[in-house]
Design a protein around this motif. Sequence first.
Motif, PDB file in Angstrom:
ATOM      1  N   VAL A 228      48.145 -22.842  29.896  1.00 38.56           N
ATOM      2  CA  VAL A 228      47.271 -23.537  30.713  1.00 38.56           C
ATOM      3  C   VAL A 228      46.311 -21.906  31.648  1.00 38.56           C
ATOM      4  O   VAL A 228      47.308 -21.699  31.995  1.00 38.56           O
ATOM      5  CB  VAL A 228      47.301 -24.721  32.015  1.00 38.56           C
ATOM      6  N   ASP A 229      45.410 -22.411  31.914  1.00 38.68           N
ATOM      7  CA  ASP A 229      44.076 -20.856  32.643  1.00 38.68           C
ATOM      8  C   ASP A 229      45.038 -22.008  34.574  1.00 38.68           C
ATOM      9  O   ASP A 229      45.151 -22.465  34.724  1.00 38.68           O
ATOM     10  CB  ASP A 229      43.347 -20.998  32.951  1.00 38.68           C
ATOM     11  N   ASP A 230      44.297 -20.961  35.256  1.00 33.08           N
ATOM     12  CA  ASP A 230      44.635 -21.938  36.938  1.00 33.08           C
ATOM     13  C   ASP A 230      43.846 -22.469  37.563  1.00 33.08           C
ATOM     14  O   ASP A 230      44.744 -23.559  38.883  1.00 33.08           O
ATOM     15  CB  ASP A 230      43.931 -20.145  38.425  1.00 33.08           C
ATOM     16  N   SER A 231      43.386 -23.550  36.289  1.00 35.44           N
ATOM     17  CA  SER A 231      42.366 -24.779  37.072  1.00 35.44           C
ATOM     18  C   SER A 231      43.396 -25.572  36.055  1.00 35.44           C
ATOM     19  O   SER A 231      42.887 -26.830  36.331  1.00 35.44           O
ATOM     20  CB  SER A 231      41.639 -24.709  36.375  1.00 35.44           C
ATOM     21  N   CYS A 232      44.047 -25.135  35.608  1.00 33.02           N
ATOM     22  CA  CYS A 232      45.269 -26.270  34.590  1.00 33.02           C
ATOM     23  C   CYS A 232      44.327 -26.956  33.650  1.00 33.02           C
ATOM     24  O   CYS A 232      44.680 -27.169  32.652  1.00 33.02           O
ATOM     25  CB  CYS A 232      45.540 -27.668  35.598  1.00 33.02           C
ATOM     26  N   ARG A 233      43.313 -26.436  32.837  1.00 32.34           N
ATOM     27  CA  ARG A 233      42.992 -26.441  31.490  1.00 32.34           C
ATOM     28  C   ARG A 233      43.423 -25.589  30.098  1.00 32.34           C
ATOM     29  O   ARG A 233      44.196 -24.346  30.726  1.00 32.34           O
ATOM     30  CB  ARG A 233      41.358 -25.764  31.598  1.00 32.34           C
ATOM     31  N   VAL A 234      43.848 -26.570  29.479  1.00 25.71           N
ATOM     32  CA  VAL A 234      44.806 -25.426  28.152  1.00 25.71           C
ATOM     33  C   VAL A 234      43.757 -24.284  27.772  1.00 25.71           C
ATOM     34  O   VAL A 234      42.693 -25.299  27.073  1.00 25.71           O
ATOM     35  CB  VAL A 234      45.665 -26.766  27.285  1.00 25.71           C
ATOM     36  N   THR A 235      44.696 -23.642  27.459  1.00 26.50           N
ATOM     37  CA  THR A 235      43.875 -22.691  26.992  1.00 26.50           C
ATOM     38  C   THR A 235      44.309 -23.095  25.131  1.00 26.50           C
ATOM     39  O   THR A 235      44.987 -23.305  24.584  1.00 26.50           O
ATOM     40  CB  THR A 235      44.769 -21.113  27.224  1.00 26.50           C
ATOM     41  N   GLY A 236      42.859 -21.966  24.229  1.00 23.76           N
ATOM     42  CA  GLY A 236      43.066 -22.500  22.630  1.00 23.76           C
ATOM     43  C   GLY A 236      42.618 -23.719  21.973  1.00 23.76           C
ATOM     44  O   GLY A 236      42.858 -24.041  20.903  1.00 23.76           O
TER      45      GLY A 236
ATOM     46  N   ILE B 242      44.307 -30.059  42.427  1.00 17.49           N
ATOM     47  CA  ILE B 242      43.402 -28.993  41.975  1.00 17.49           C
ATOM     48  C   ILE B 242      42.596 -29.027  40.342  1.00 17.49           C
ATOM     49  O   ILE B 242      41.250 -29.081  40.411  1.00 17.49           O
ATOM     50  CB  ILE B 242      44.318 -27.921  41.336  1.00 17.49           C
ATOM     51  N   ALA B 243      43.826 -29.775  39.210  1.00 17.26           N
ATOM     52  CA  ALA B 243      43.055 -30.785  38.105  1.00 17.26           C
ATOM     53  C   ALA B 243      41.824 -31.673  38.394  1.00 17.26           C
ATOM     54  O   ALA B 243      41.251 -31.546  38.023  1.00 17.26           O
ATOM     55  CB  ALA B 243      43.953 -30.230  36.852  1.00 17.26           C
ATOM     56  N   GLY B 244      42.605 -32.139  39.592  1.00 19.79           N
ATOM     57  CA  GLY B 244      41.952 -33.248  39.687  1.00 19.79           C
ATOM     58  C   GLY B 244      40.229 -32.836  39.859  1.00 19.79           C
ATOM     59  O   GLY B 244      39.162 -33.563  39.719  1.00 19.79           O
ATOM     60  N   ALA B 245      40.117 -32.282  41.122  1.00 20.98           N
ATOM     61  CA  ALA B 245      39.343 -31.469  41.789  1.00 20.98           C
ATOM     62  C   ALA B 245      38.312 -31.302  40.395  1.00 20.98           C
ATOM     63  O   ALA B 245      36.778 -30.875  40.807  1.00 20.98           O
ATOM     64  CB  ALA B 245      39.603 -31.070  42.483  1.00 20.98           C
ATOM     65  N   VAL B 246      38.615 -29.941  39.420  1.00 20.22           N
ATOM     66  CA  VAL B 246      38.035 -29.544  38.271  1.00 20.22           C
ATOM     67  C   VAL B 246      37.997 -30.229  37.649  1.00 20.22           C
ATOM     68  O   VAL B 246      36.578 -30.822  37.075  1.00 20.22           O
ATOM     69  CB  VAL B 246      38.759 -29.049  37.934  1.00 20.22           C
TER      70      VAL B 246
ATOM     71  N   ALA C 191      37.187 -18.697  43.828  1.00 21.03           N
ATOM     72  CA  ALA C 191      37.997 -17.745  44.549  1.00 21.03           C
ATOM     73  C   ALA C 191      39.526 -18.110  44.439  1.00 21.03           C
ATOM     74  O   ALA C 191      40.005 -19.486  43.905  1.00 21.03           O
ATOM     75  CB  ALA C 191      37.181 -18.195  46.022  1.00 21.03           C
ATOM     76  N   PRO C 192      40.056 -17.589  45.011  1.00 19.53           N
ATOM     77  CA  PRO C 192      42.312 -17.177  44.166  1.00 19.53           C
ATOM     78  C   PRO C 192      42.552 -18.118  45.165  1.00 19.53           C
ATOM     79  O   PRO C 192      42.983 -18.773  44.498  1.00 19.53           O
ATOM     80  CB  PRO C 192      42.444 -16.063  44.633  1.00 19.53           C
ATOM     81  N   TRP C 193      42.465 -18.596  46.178  1.00 15.04           N
ATOM     82  CA  TRP C 193      42.171 -19.634  46.955  1.00 15.04           C
ATOM     83  C   TRP C 193      41.697 -21.340  47.378  1.00 15.04           C
ATOM     84  O   TRP C 193      41.797 -21.711  48.480  1.00 15.04           O
ATOM     85  CB  TRP C 193      43.279 -19.110  48.341  1.00 15.04           C
ATOM     86  N   GLY C 194      40.803 -21.419  45.820  1.00 19.03           N
ATOM     87  CA  GLY C 194      40.001 -21.830  46.735  1.00 19.03           C
ATOM     88  C   GLY C 194      40.534 -23.887  46.015  1.00 19.03           C
ATOM     89  O   GLY C 194      40.889 -23.163  45.539  1.00 19.03           O
ATOM     90  N   PRO C 195      39.404 -24.658  46.221  1.00 18.95           N
ATOM     91  CA  PRO C 195      40.191 -25.925  45.693  1.00 18.95           C
ATOM     92  C   PRO C 195      40.177 -25.670  43.860  1.00 18.95           C
ATOM     93  O   PRO C 195      40.502 -27.187  42.968  1.00 18.95           O
ATOM     94  CB  PRO C 195      38.681 -26.638  46.281  1.00 18.95           C
ATOM     95  N   HIS C 196      39.590 -24.659  43.169  1.00 20.49           N
ATOM     96  CA  HIS C 196      39.781 -25.643  41.887  1.00 20.49           C
ATOM     97  C   HIS C 196      40.601 -24.205  40.950  1.00 20.49           C
ATOM     98  O   HIS C 196      40.721 -23.795  40.040  1.00 20.49           O
ATOM     99  CB  HIS C 196      38.370 -25.022  41.662  1.00 20.49           C
ATOM    100  N   ARG C 197      40.981 -23.603  41.350  1.00 17.81           N
ATOM    101  CA  ARG C 197      42.554 -22.294  41.016  1.00 17.81           C
ATOM    102  C   ARG C 197      43.611 -22.361  42.092  1.00 17.81           C
ATOM    103  O   ARG C 197      43.977 -23.446  43.110  1.00 17.81           O
ATOM    104  CB  ARG C 197      42.045 -20.952  41.620  1.00 17.81           C
ATOM    105  N   ALA C 198      44.747 -23.175  41.542  1.00 16.64           N
ATOM    106  CA  ALA C 198      46.025 -23.506  41.717  1.00 16.64           C
ATOM    107  C   ALA C 198      46.617 -21.473  41.484  1.00 16.64           C
ATOM    108  O   ALA C 198      48.378 -21.446  41.478  1.00 16.64           O
ATOM    109  CB  ALA C 198      47.396 -23.865  39.933  1.00 16.64           C
ATOM    110  N   THR C 199      46.179 -21.228  42.808  1.00 18.63           N
ATOM    111  CA  THR C 199      47.101 -19.889  42.932  1.00 18.63           C
ATOM    112  C   THR C 199      48.248 -20.415  43.930  1.00 18.63           C
ATOM    113  O   THR C 199      49.283 -19.270  43.372  1.00 18.63           O
ATOM    114  CB  THR C 199      45.973 -18.973  44.519  1.00 18.63           C
TER     115      THR C 199
END
Length: 478
Positions: A295-303, A331-335, A348-356
Amino acid sequence: MDQEHTYDVVVVGAGPTGENLADRAHAAGLSVAVVESELVGGECSYWACMPSKALLRPHTALAEARRLPGAREAVGATLDAAAVLARRDDFAAHWKDDGQAEWVRGAGLDLVRGHGRLDGPRRVAVDTPDGSRVLLTARHAVAVCTGTRAALPDLPGLAAAGVWTSREATSAKEVPGRLAVVGGGVVAVEMATAWRALGSEVTLLVRGDGLLPRMEPFAGELVAEGLTATGVKISNRVSVSAVDRPAPAAPVTLTLDVGGELVADEVLFATGRAPRTDDLGLETVGLAPGDWLTVDDSCRVTGVDGDWLYAAGDVNHRALLTHQGKYQARIAGAVIGAVAQGEPLDPAPWGPHRATADVEAVPQVVFTDPEAASVGPTAKEAEEAGRRVHVVDYDLAQVAGSALYGDDYRGRARMVVDANSERLVGVTFVGPGVGELLHSATVAVAAQTPISRLWHAVPSYPTISEVWLRLLEAYRDR
């Protein structure tokens, strides 16, 4: 198909991660179905976090009492195993999920019981316990939160031997006379601690050079000393080459690669985890069954085309910890909610949509005696990532609060500081009671706190937290 339903979001897996993701998506105004093939509440509630800590806490409490004159004379010499197991059963809700299922429904989510598999883009087919099939279609997203299972090695005789995995180790009804534990990680050391305290003769077989290889080296060393002091036998650089159990109730014989055999009444293989993706229908969306989901930092599966498939928790292999899975779920729920409402994502790296925090600030506590607690990278990991670091160590026994906590207190603290930015990047504590110190370290690491600001976070005296002041003084005087 017997039934077809459409929701905004379909979540496969009703463990803590799936529950949190579904709750966040519902809070964003989306309709959500949650699919579960076993017990609502997942591995953590019934076979991991809760029952294991219920097994461990009585031992820790007794050990702490024994360190204090006056208290040690008032406590018994051994634990009441039956009482400990009964309390464990209560914390595991006696392996019934009525309460958890009621929470799901009360949160406004639809619970679908059965085995769910992907059936093409945005579709999940569920085989229900009554033999029917339900097709769930998602308008916006499908989230896979199926977690992991125990990974067992391919050894002669293992499949027929009926060995323990983490599930049996946390739910067993009787104390084995002799327990062999294969592994040197968190599950291995915690279960060795718990069952030794309940009366088992425990032998720990470790393939590597020591325990807890993913933490600072001194963590494994101090935990090994603690285990040895209780009577656990530890053998390093040993692997099992075969397993033999002639009958279900018979002892188990382990053949060792260094020669010789070990006989035990039960054997726990704590040799890693594998993703629960082998029967998930991944092939219907172009992914390989049995693989970890990247997954990416938003927990979306790549590919996967269309950005509709998400994976949170252990199944994506970012951080195999319940609290990190719940963090990813938020994070994923917010995305999912933002995308569904046509809102832009915050990059943003520490924003609400990235699991930094999965990369920079993962906390973990190992509930042995002594406890081991850490957040962020080890010194070695930070250096391998290209950072120039300063490492500061301090003997926890020299802190006034530690001496008050218990006689003969032994422990150690380490602070890893980025030498260029002079910001805290990693912390490790080992010692009795240090698990409750960890969140202060996690806040400091996640906030990327400069050392200069930490001087103004004054620890209360006399507590073990005073170690923060001692670490800062050692950093200043290095």
